[in-house]
Design an enzyme around this catalytic site. Structure first.
Site: not given
Ligand SMILES: C[S@@+](CC[C@H](N)C(=O)[O-])C[C@H]1O[C@@H](n2cnc3c(N)ncnc32)[C@H](O)[C@@H]1O
Length: 222
Positions: A40, A65, A114, A118, A150, A190-193
């Site tokens: 993941e 992560d 993320d 942009k 989303d 997930t948390y964000y979901e």
């Molecule tokens: C919007 S959060 C989603 C977290 C989790 N998957 C959830 O759905 O709750 C995006 C996650 O991706 C990680 N992340 C984004 N770009 C990354 C990168 N280039 N390398 C490592 N982690 C990254 C961020 O640290 C963050 O925890």
């Protein structure tokens, strides 16, 4: 977290210059049994890593992560539940192929990455050609990439890229919980979901493969 046996936290400079010692050897040297491995990427608190590991003890799971405080949550849960099929790696995904060798991984989950909406940030999208080329180094040709998001732009962009490159699609929906394929995501939120669902947003889901060796093309729009 430095004391957690299920978390790998390599030195950043070391990852820049050389492969991790577990690369190609996760089953042999970390899990010590031979099972298919799922990763993941951008796992946050690792809900899929831990949730899938509970449902599939016959497989191994690695969450990656860069944010240690988030990984802590998943790693602690896995330790508290004595889960021997879970690990976490703290790294930038840009360096992920320092950790996994050819054909080592059977499946990838990208859970609410993320969106990098942009245009100037599009190179940072975890479903972009630059990242998919990285994943190809370690994902089996028969393996799958699962995207849950989303974000309509990220979903449409990724689906356009998949079509542009003629990648096989196993599942696609722009409204997972109104579809008949919700079970394919194993009822894990997930948390964000959960945040996005609370805001009334639709969840998009795409499952595809990335076989082949030729360069992966970006879609023209987006
Ligand atoms: C919007 S959060 C989603 C977290 C989790 N998957 C959830 O759905 O709750 C995006 C996650 O991706 C990680 N992340 C984004 N770009 C990354 C990168 N280039 N390398 C490592 N982690 C990254 C961020 O640290 C963050 O925890």
């Amino acid at each position: 977290m430095a004391t957690f046996p299920n978390v790998i936290q390599p030195d950043y400079r070391e990852s820049l210059s050389k492969d991790h010692s577990l690369k190609g050897k996760w089953n042999e040297e970390f899990f010590r049994t031979e099972k298919p491995i799922t990763v993941e990427l951008g796992c946050g608190r690792g809900e899929y890593t831990v949730g899938l590991a509970r449902q599939f003890p016959e497989r191994h799971f690695v969450g990656a992560d860069i944010k240690g405080a988030r990984i802590f949550k998943g790693a602690k849960t896995a330790l508290d539940e004595n889960m021997s099929n879970v690990a976490f790696v703290r790294t930038h995904i840009e360096m992920i192929n320092r950790f996994f060798g050819p054909d080592e991984i059977s499946e990838i989950w990208l859970t609410f990455p993320d969106p990098q909406e942009k245009n100037r940030r599009r190179k940072k999208r975890l479903t972009g050609s630059r990242f998919l080329m990285l994943y190809r180094h370690f994902l089996k040709p028969s393996g799958y990439v699962n995207l849950k998001t989303d974000n309509a732009l990220l979903f449409n962009y990724t689906f356009a890229l998949v079509k542009e490159n003629n990648f096989p699609v196993q599942a696609v929906t722009d409204n997972l919980y109104q579809s008949d394929i919700a079970g394919m995501t194993y009822h894990i939120r997930t948390y964000y979901e959960q945040m996005f669902l609370n805001e009334g947003k639709k969840i998009h889901y795409l499952k595809f493969s990335i076989p082949g060796h030729e360069e992966i093309r970006e879609p023209e729009e987006f």
